[in-house]
Design an enzyme around this catalytic site. Structure first.
Site, PDB file in Angstrom:
ATOM      1  N   LEU A 123     -34.873  35.977  24.926  1.00 46.76           N
ATOM      2  CA  LEU A 123     -34.836  36.998  23.879  1.00 46.76           C
ATOM      3  C   LEU A 123     -34.316  38.334  24.439  1.00 46.76           C
ATOM      4  O   LEU A 123     -33.370  38.918  23.915  1.00 46.76           O
ATOM      5  CB  LEU A 123     -36.261  37.190  23.320  1.00 46.76           C
ATOM      6  N   PRO A 126     -30.346  43.646  28.185  1.00 43.68           N
ATOM      7  CA  PRO A 126     -30.353  44.982  28.799  1.00 43.68           C
ATOM      8  C   PRO A 126     -30.612  46.099  27.781  1.00 43.68           C
ATOM      9  O   PRO A 126     -31.325  47.057  28.079  1.00 43.68           O
ATOM     10  CB  PRO A 126     -28.947  45.102  29.409  1.00 43.68           C
ATOM     11  N   ALA A 128     -31.932  45.573  24.679  1.00 41.32           N
ATOM     12  CA  ALA A 128     -32.887  45.128  23.655  1.00 41.32           C
ATOM     13  C   ALA A 128     -34.106  44.503  24.317  1.00 41.32           C
ATOM     14  O   ALA A 128     -34.130  43.311  24.624  1.00 41.32           O
ATOM     15  CB  ALA A 128     -32.221  44.110  22.716  1.00 41.32           C
ATOM     16  N   ILE A 155     -35.156  36.670  32.188  1.00 39.71           N
ATOM     17  CA  ILE A 155     -35.541  35.409  31.549  1.00 39.71           C
ATOM     18  C   ILE A 155     -36.269  34.519  32.568  1.00 39.71           C
ATOM     19  O   ILE A 155     -35.657  34.011  33.521  1.00 39.71           O
ATOM     20  CB  ILE A 155     -34.324  34.683  30.923  1.00 39.71           C
ATOM     21  N   ARG A 266     -70.886  43.097  52.593  1.00 39.14           N
ATOM     22  CA  ARG A 266     -70.480  44.306  53.315  1.00 39.14           C
ATOM     23  C   ARG A 266     -71.649  45.297  53.419  1.00 39.14           C
ATOM     24  O   ARG A 266     -72.236  45.681  52.403  1.00 39.14           O
ATOM     25  CB  ARG A 266     -69.302  44.962  52.565  1.00 39.14           C
ATOM     26  N   GLY A 339     -60.845  49.913  52.140  1.00 38.49           N
ATOM     27  CA  GLY A 339     -59.565  49.704  52.839  1.00 38.49           C
ATOM     28  C   GLY A 339     -59.141  48.248  52.869  1.00 38.49           C
ATOM     29  O   GLY A 339     -57.951  47.922  52.780  1.00 38.49           O
ATOM     30  N   GLU A 362     -44.176  39.630  26.856  1.00 42.72           N
ATOM     31  CA  GLU A 362     -44.470  39.196  25.477  1.00 42.72           C
ATOM     32  C   GLU A 362     -44.823  40.387  24.586  1.00 42.72           C
ATOM     33  O   GLU A 362     -45.724  40.319  23.755  1.00 42.72           O
ATOM     34  CB  GLU A 362     -45.547  38.113  25.455  1.00 42.72           C
TER      35      GLU A 362
HETATM   36  C1  FAD Z   1     -41.140  39.400  35.156  1.00 42.25           C
HETATM   37  C2  FAD Z   1     -40.713  39.432  33.717  1.00 42.25           C
HETATM   38  C3  FAD Z   1     -40.540  38.243  33.027  1.00 42.25           C
HETATM   39  C4  FAD Z   1     -40.068  38.260  31.721  1.00 42.25           C
HETATM   40  N1  FAD Z   1     -39.823  37.073  31.085  1.00 42.25           N
HETATM   41  C5  FAD Z   1     -39.171  37.092  29.882  1.00 42.25           C
HETATM   42  C6  FAD Z   1     -38.733  35.878  29.280  1.00 42.25           C
HETATM   43  O1  FAD Z   1     -38.985  34.770  29.786  1.00 42.25           O
HETATM   44  N2  FAD Z   1     -38.032  35.946  28.118  1.00 42.25           N
HETATM   45  C7  FAD Z   1     -37.744  37.135  27.520  1.00 42.25           C
HETATM   46  O2  FAD Z   1     -37.077  37.133  26.482  1.00 42.25           O
HETATM   47  N3  FAD Z   1     -38.160  38.312  28.066  1.00 42.25           N
HETATM   48  C8  FAD Z   1     -38.852  38.314  29.231  1.00 42.25           C
HETATM   49  N4  FAD Z   1     -39.267  39.494  29.803  1.00 42.25           N
HETATM   50  C9  FAD Z   1     -38.952  40.750  29.136  1.00 42.25           C
HETATM   51  C10 FAD Z   1     -40.147  41.501  28.588  1.00 42.25           C
HETATM   52  O3  FAD Z   1     -40.625  40.852  27.437  1.00 42.25           O
HETATM   53  C11 FAD Z   1     -39.688  42.931  28.354  1.00 42.25           C
HETATM   54  O4  FAD Z   1     -39.563  43.525  29.627  1.00 42.25           O
HETATM   55  C12 FAD Z   1     -40.610  43.724  27.464  1.00 42.25           C
HETATM   56  O5  FAD Z   1     -40.576  43.244  26.156  1.00 42.25           O
HETATM   57  C13 FAD Z   1     -40.253  45.222  27.443  1.00 42.25           C
HETATM   58  O6  FAD Z   1     -38.889  45.434  27.251  1.00 42.25           O
HETATM   59  P1  FAD Z   1     -38.121  46.414  28.266  1.00 42.25           P
HETATM   60  O7  FAD Z   1     -38.417  45.980  29.631  1.00 42.25           O
HETATM   61  O8  FAD Z   1     -36.697  46.470  27.850  1.00 42.25           O
HETATM   62  O9  FAD Z   1     -38.785  47.822  28.061  1.00 42.25           O
HETATM   63  P2  FAD Z   1     -38.434  48.927  26.904  1.00 42.25           P
HETATM   64  O10 FAD Z   1     -38.392  48.266  25.575  1.00 42.25           O
HETATM   65  O11 FAD Z   1     -37.231  49.676  27.384  1.00 42.25           O
HETATM   66  O12 FAD Z   1     -39.700  49.834  27.006  1.00 42.25           O
HETATM   67  C14 FAD Z   1     -39.842  50.890  27.948  1.00 42.25           C
HETATM   68  C15 FAD Z   1     -41.147  51.632  27.623  1.00 42.25           C
HETATM   69  O13 FAD Z   1     -41.066  52.195  26.295  1.00 42.25           O
HETATM   70  C16 FAD Z   1     -42.206  51.754  25.533  1.00 42.25           C
HETATM   71  N5  FAD Z   1     -41.801  51.620  24.129  1.00 42.25           N
HETATM   72  C17 FAD Z   1     -40.679  51.012  23.633  1.00 42.25           C
HETATM   73  N6  FAD Z   1     -40.685  51.061  22.304  1.00 42.25           N
HETATM   74  C18 FAD Z   1     -41.822  51.708  21.931  1.00 42.25           C
HETATM   75  C19 FAD Z   1     -42.411  52.087  20.686  1.00 42.25           C
HETATM   76  N7  FAD Z   1     -41.838  51.787  19.521  1.00 42.25           N
HETATM   77  N8  FAD Z   1     -43.596  52.756  20.711  1.00 42.25           N
HETATM   78  C20 FAD Z   1     -44.193  53.069  21.879  1.00 42.25           C
HETATM   79  N9  FAD Z   1     -43.699  52.730  23.080  1.00 42.25           N
HETATM   80  C21 FAD Z   1     -42.526  52.057  23.109  1.00 42.25           C
HETATM   81  C22 FAD Z   1     -42.585  50.408  26.160  1.00 42.25           C
HETATM   82  O14 FAD Z   1     -43.925  50.084  25.872  1.00 42.25           O
HETATM   83  C23 FAD Z   1     -42.357  50.708  27.631  1.00 42.25           C
HETATM   84  O15 FAD Z   1     -43.472  51.386  28.146  1.00 42.25           O
HETATM   85  C24 FAD Z   1     -39.803  39.498  31.086  1.00 42.25           C
HETATM   86  C25 FAD Z   1     -40.030  40.697  31.766  1.00 42.25           C
HETATM   87  C26 FAD Z   1     -40.469  40.674  33.064  1.00 42.25           C
HETATM   88  C27 FAD Z   1     -40.679  41.989  33.768  1.00 42.25           C
END
Ligand code: FAD
Length: 378
Positions: A123, A126, A128, A155, A266, A339, A362
């Site tokens: 889903l 970069p 979205a 992903i 401890r 520590g 998620e």
């Molecule tokens: C190790 C790892 C595994 C993953 N696996 C998958 C996978 O298998 N498949 C998949 O599709 N995705 C996957 N993801 C993606 C993950 O779901 C996203 O990283 C997550 O949804 C957040 O998106 P972003 O990283 O682009 O952050 P952004 O959307 O850029 O968010 C940045 C910050 O802004 C905040 N923010 C954004 N919008 C709002 C709002 N409306 N109100 C308040 N705060 C907001 C967020 O909470 C966050 O703190 C994975 C991510 C990681 C790190």
């Protein structure tokens, strides 16, 4: 006392035994070597752990989301990486279960239940992450095929996936309503697995970029109809968020148990540190959060199994509460060890690094609060 079925009690006991005997001894090494052993995946297959939540009709164990939570909690007590193995498979398979037609379900779910086929959920992009409506990947219909172009990011397990459920715009002019979901053969020409991210924790699996360059997908692989992708993604997350919550509960329980045992051994100022009320209150607060999170996760999981109209809100509350609990409890557990808690020789710094991811995947916990606020204010 939880009202579990006899199948659920058997599953819990089996998962606990496997976690203690087979997984726990490997947990630190999985993190240190950034490698998940094939023999553990084989063990999961042998024990039918990939089959737990799916209907028996498609080769599953017919046990639903609550059982998936029970299993995830037990595995996460000792090794969050291990809990993520079936959990990520569930994230990829649930759109097929919820949005697939009979042919798609009969073809794809049985090998997924056996663990013979690994499936990723693609889903995020970069541009979205939280803003799913901004997905740029396109799926253009040409005759009996869709042609996919675009980039996915982070992903999980995409480097070992056999299939991926890919969310792409079939109507780029529309927002989230232009999004569709397709089952894609991960070995199709035009798919390249990009950078393996160097992660803070959960180092037992890879989260990678995935590039789609003119990838041909049979039109029959469309799930739930054009324009149904956003709804399908959200319905999927309603089912899987309690399971992420369960990983949080297990992780927190493991940390609390470790901190309690350590505090009894401890000695400072001539007494076990467990005798200091300052630490007793910390541990009592940790126990309050763990117990409340566990009950909330079970409630949300039952709601998901019963298609309760409240399941989206309850799933978001459970995910948020339990993973915030995992973060807080793991930080406090490190503190109780002083520590030593900061040292790699002990498991708690690893658990603390892992807890952070649970607040992000998620849907971040801010997004869970957006979901909850929308539900309670509507
Ligand atoms: C190790 C790892 C595994 C993953 N696996 C998958 C996978 O298998 N498949 C998949 O599709 N995705 C996957 N993801 C993606 C993950 O779901 C996203 O990283 C997550 O949804 C957040 O998106 P972003 O990283 O682009 O952050 P952004 O959307 O850029 O968010 C940045 C910050 O802004 C905040 N923010 C954004 N919008 C709002 C709002 N409306 N109100 C308040 N705060 C907001 C967020 O909470 C966050 O703190 C994975 C991510 C990681 C790190």
């Amino acid at each position: 006392m939880q009202e579990f079925t006899s199948d659920q009690l058997m599953l819990r006991d089996m998962a606990r035994r496997v976690a203690d005997e087979k997984i726990s001894p490997l947990a630190a090494e999985i993190d240190a070597k950034s490698h998940y052993p094939d023999e553990l995946v084989d063990l999961f297959r042998k024990l039918d752990l990939f089959a737990i939540p799916y209907p028996e009709k498609y080769g599953g164990a017919g046990q639903g989301v609550l059982s998936a939570c029970i299993m995830a909690e037990e595995l996460a007590k000792v090794c969050s990486n291990s809990a993520m193995v079936p959990t990520t498979q569930e994230l990829g398979a649930t759109p097929i279960l919820l949005g697939g037609n009979e042919d798609q379900k009969s073809k794809y779910l049985p090998p997924i239940c056996k663990g013979e086929v690994r499936v990723s959920f693609a889903l995020t992009e970069p541009e979205a992450g939280s803003d799913v409506g901004n997905i740029q990947t396109k799926a253009v219909r040409k005759g009996n095929e869709y042609i996919i172009n675009g980039v996915k990011r982070f992903i999980s397990y995409s480097d070992v996936a056999d299939i991926m459920v890919v969310f792409a715009k079939t109507d780029p002019a529309a927002d989230a309503r232009g999004l569709s979901a397709l089952i894609v053969d991960a070995h199709s020409p035009g798919i390249t697995i990009g950078k393996h991210e160097d992660k803070m924790g959960f180092r037992g699996f890879n989260a990678c970029e995935v590039y789609f360059d003119e990838v041909h997908v049979p039109a029959e692989n469309l799930l739930a109809g054009e324009g149904q992708g956003f709804k399908l993604a959200m319905k999927t997350l309603d089912k899987t968020r309690p399971i992420v919550g369960a990983i949080g509960v297990g992780l927190a329980e493991g940390c609390l148990e470790y901190a309690i045992n350590y505090s009894k051994q401890r000695v400072q100022f001539g007494k076990p540190i467990s005798s200091f009320q300052g630490l007793q209150f910390m541990m009592a607060d940790m126990a309050i959060l763990v117990e409340a999170s566990r009950q909330m996760v079970y409630k949300a999981a039952r709601a998901a199994d019963n298609e309760d109209p409240e399941m989206a809100k309850l799933g978001a509350i459970a995910k948020c509460l339990a993973t915030d609990t995992a973060m807080r409890v793991s930080v406090d557990a490190v503190q109780i060890l002083g520590g030593s808690g900061y040292m790699r020789e002990y498991p708690l710094e690893r658990r603390m690094r892992e807890a952070k991811l649970l607040q992000i995947v998620e849907g971040t916990n801010q997004i869970q609060r957006v979901v909850i606020a929308n539900k309670i204010l509507s």
